[in-house]
Design an enzyme around this catalytic site. Structure first.
Site, mmCIF file in Angstrom:
data_model
loop_
_atom_site.group_PDB
_atom_site.id
_atom_site.type_symbol
_atom_site.label_atom_id
_atom_site.label_comp_id
_atom_site.label_asym_id
_atom_site.label_seq_id
_atom_site.Cartn_x
_atom_site.Cartn_y
_atom_site.Cartn_z
ATOM 1 N N HIS A 1 -9.379 10.629 -2.690
ATOM 2 C CA HIS A 1 -8.679 10.083 -3.838
ATOM 3 C C HIS A 1 -9.522 9.763 -5.110
ATOM 4 O O HIS A 1 -10.652 9.850 -4.943
ATOM 5 C CB HIS A 1 -7.803 9.033 -3.309
ATOM 6 C CG HIS A 1 -6.405 8.647 -3.964
ATOM 7 N ND1 HIS A 1 -5.770 9.716 -4.433
ATOM 8 C CD2 HIS A 1 -6.124 7.486 -4.128
ATOM 9 C CE1 HIS A 1 -4.579 8.925 -4.956
ATOM 10 N NE2 HIS A 1 -4.720 7.785 -4.866
ATOM 11 N N HIS B 1 -5.740 2.259 0.561
ATOM 12 C CA HIS B 1 -6.639 2.116 -0.423
ATOM 13 C C HIS B 1 -6.122 1.019 -1.457
ATOM 14 O O HIS B 1 -5.119 0.656 -1.475
ATOM 15 C CB HIS B 1 -6.821 3.473 -1.392
ATOM 16 C CG HIS B 1 -5.460 3.981 -1.933
ATOM 17 N ND1 HIS B 1 -4.536 4.207 -1.410
ATOM 18 C CD2 HIS B 1 -5.412 4.473 -3.124
ATOM 19 C CE1 HIS B 1 -3.568 4.689 -2.155
ATOM 20 N NE2 HIS B 1 -4.005 4.886 -3.333
ATOM 21 N N ASP C 1 -0.029 0.007 -6.219
ATOM 22 C CA ASP C 1 1.205 0.632 -5.628
ATOM 23 C C ASP C 1 1.163 0.133 -4.089
ATOM 24 O O ASP C 1 2.404 0.220 -3.508
ATOM 25 C CB ASP C 1 1.798 1.578 -5.876
ATOM 26 C CG ASP C 1 0.823 3.065 -5.675
ATOM 27 O OD1 ASP C 1 -0.340 2.902 -5.810
ATOM 28 O OD2 ASP C 1 1.246 4.254 -5.159
ATOM 29 N N HIS C 2 -0.079 0.293 -3.522
ATOM 30 C CA HIS C 2 -0.223 0.145 -1.887
ATOM 31 C C HIS C 2 -0.611 -1.287 -1.551
ATOM 32 O O HIS C 2 -0.610 -1.698 -0.421
ATOM 33 C CB HIS C 2 -1.191 1.145 -1.604
ATOM 34 C CG HIS C 2 -0.983 2.417 -1.559
ATOM 35 N ND1 HIS C 2 -0.449 3.293 -0.847
ATOM 36 C CD2 HIS C 2 -0.687 3.364 -2.596
ATOM 37 C CE1 HIS C 2 -0.026 4.378 -1.316
ATOM 38 N NE2 HIS C 2 -0.222 4.564 -2.503
ATOM 39 N N HIS D 1 6.526 8.264 -0.134
ATOM 40 C CA HIS D 1 5.591 8.019 -1.525
ATOM 41 C C HIS D 1 6.009 9.261 -2.452
ATOM 42 O O HIS D 1 5.294 9.903 -2.935
ATOM 43 C CB HIS D 1 4.160 8.223 -0.949
ATOM 44 C CG HIS D 1 3.048 7.822 -2.197
ATOM 45 N ND1 HIS D 1 2.737 8.714 -2.981
ATOM 46 C CD2 HIS D 1 2.342 6.643 -2.309
ATOM 47 C CE1 HIS D 1 2.004 8.087 -3.871
ATOM 48 N NE2 HIS D 1 1.903 6.707 -3.369
ATOM 49 N N HIS E 1 -5.349 0.856 -4.716
ATOM 50 C CA HIS E 1 -4.393 1.276 -5.855
ATOM 51 C C HIS E 1 -3.116 0.195 -5.745
ATOM 52 O O HIS E 1 -2.735 0.075 -4.639
ATOM 53 C CB HIS E 1 -4.086 2.687 -5.808
ATOM 54 C CG HIS E 1 -4.839 3.539 -6.784
ATOM 55 N ND1 HIS E 1 -4.731 4.965 -6.484
ATOM 56 C CD2 HIS E 1 -6.074 3.252 -7.379
ATOM 57 C CE1 HIS E 1 -5.992 5.526 -7.183
ATOM 58 N NE2 HIS E 1 -6.415 4.494 -7.534
ATOM 59 N N ASP F 1 -2.480 8.342 -0.046
ATOM 60 C CA ASP F 1 -2.711 9.092 -1.088
ATOM 61 C C ASP F 1 -4.200 9.713 -0.953
ATOM 62 O O ASP F 1 -5.215 9.289 -0.516
ATOM 63 C CB ASP F 1 -2.895 8.137 -2.366
ATOM 64 C CG ASP F 1 -1.676 7.530 -2.636
ATOM 65 O OD1 ASP F 1 -0.711 7.673 -1.898
ATOM 66 O OD2 ASP F 1 -1.733 6.814 -3.789
#
Ligand SMILES: [Zn+2]
Ligand SMILES: [Zn+2]
Length: 302
Positions: free
Chosen positions: A142, A64, A68-69, A268, A66, A210
């Site tokens: 999510h 996804h 952080d990814h 994570h 976000h 996530d």
């Protein structure tokens, strides 16, 4: 010889990096394939530390969008471009991925266009299949479009070469027929291919980043040899996990147990467990025995 599947955990942290854990990224190597799952900020330096070459990447699977990814993508793509990446790079991701990739290339500037990139937006189902292995995806819950992935090496029927030698069967196109399990006549003798073949077991590695807990994930990871899962929080924070759309250590272990997977790898982790990743490990162990919490640059082979 069975081809190994090798995993390098390039980043095992979550939204805020720590001294010990970079943002999430995992590299899966199998034959000539180098498949990167997520690409948190700093992933390209993690490649250097692990002595891996980003120009070997064949596919990028985004769980996804976000930060952080994915915030490591622009830098990684730029490096690949400057190092003369000459393959066609496949980027898979949930709904909206085409638009995100376009924005990221805008960040890099015009030169980024010299990379040959094929973007595939995926939902649930098989998203790649070359006969030898396939990649499956499933939509997860999510607070933005998100998917989980499975990398599946298919079961194969192989010819037992030793038996061929023993029976003094010469090399010819007929051997190909035997490999298919057919009965053929060689030098006046009937030879049954079914007796000369054996099954090489398939293998499956699932990546669940996530997501909120759901039984559809259990179904998706069913029978995996290895489940790589997020475990952002301890079970004590289960309300927070549910509110933010994350798994606790116990949620991940339940998915592993119900899905009857071979082994569970947790990553994570929230920065709050920096000094005490054992909390996450011990809780998960209470539900599913064969579990480990990985650190940055750890490797797993199967
Ligand atoms: Zn995350
Ligand atoms: Zn997220």
């Amino acid at each position: 010889m069975v081809e190994k599947i090798n995993l390098t955990f390039l980043g095992t942290g979550s939204s805020i990096p720590t001294a010990r854990r970079n943002h999430p990224a995992v590299l899966l190597k199998y034959k000539g394939e180098n498949i990167l799952v997520d690409c948190g900020e700093g992933t390209q330096r993690q490649f250097r530390k692990a002595k891996l070459n980003p120009c070997k990447i064949s596919k990028i699977l985004i769980s996804h969008w976000h930060g952080d990814h994915v915030l490591g993508l622009p830098g990684l793509l730029m490096t690949m471009m400057m190092n003369g990446y000459n393959k066609s790079l496949e980027i898979y991701g949930p709904r909206g991925t085409k638009e995100w990739v376009r924005k990221y290339f805008d960040l890099i500037g015009q030169k980024g266009q010299s990379l040959d990139v094929v973007v595939k937006e995926v939902s649930s189902g098989v998203v790649f299949d070359d006969g030898d292995f396939c990649i499956e995806a499933v939509e997860v819950e999510h607070d933005c479009p998100a998917v989980a992935y499975s990398f599946v090496v298919k079961e194969k029927v192989r010819l037992d070469r030793e038996k061929l030698v023993k029976l003094k069967i010469p090399n010819s196109p007929l051997v190909g027929e035997l490999a298919k399990g057919k009965v053929v006549e060689i030098d006046g003798k009937r030879v049954d291919g079914k007796k000369l073949v054996y099954r090489e077991k398939g293998r499956k590695v699932s990546f669940v980043m996530d997501t909120r807990y759901s039984d559809s994930i259990v179904k998706f990871v069913k029978g995996a040899d290895l489940l790589v899962s997020e475990a952002t929080y301890s079970a004590e924070e289960s309300e927070l996990a549910d509110e933010r759309g994350h798994l606790t250590s116990v949620d991940a272990a339940k998915i592993a147990k119900k899905g009857k997977v071979g082994g569970l790898v947790l990553m994570h982790l929230s920065q709050r467990y920096e000094a005490v990743p054992k909390v996450i490990l011990e809780e998960a162990k209470g539900v599913f025995e064969n579990v480990r919490v990985v650190e940055d640059l750890d490797e797993v082979e199967l």
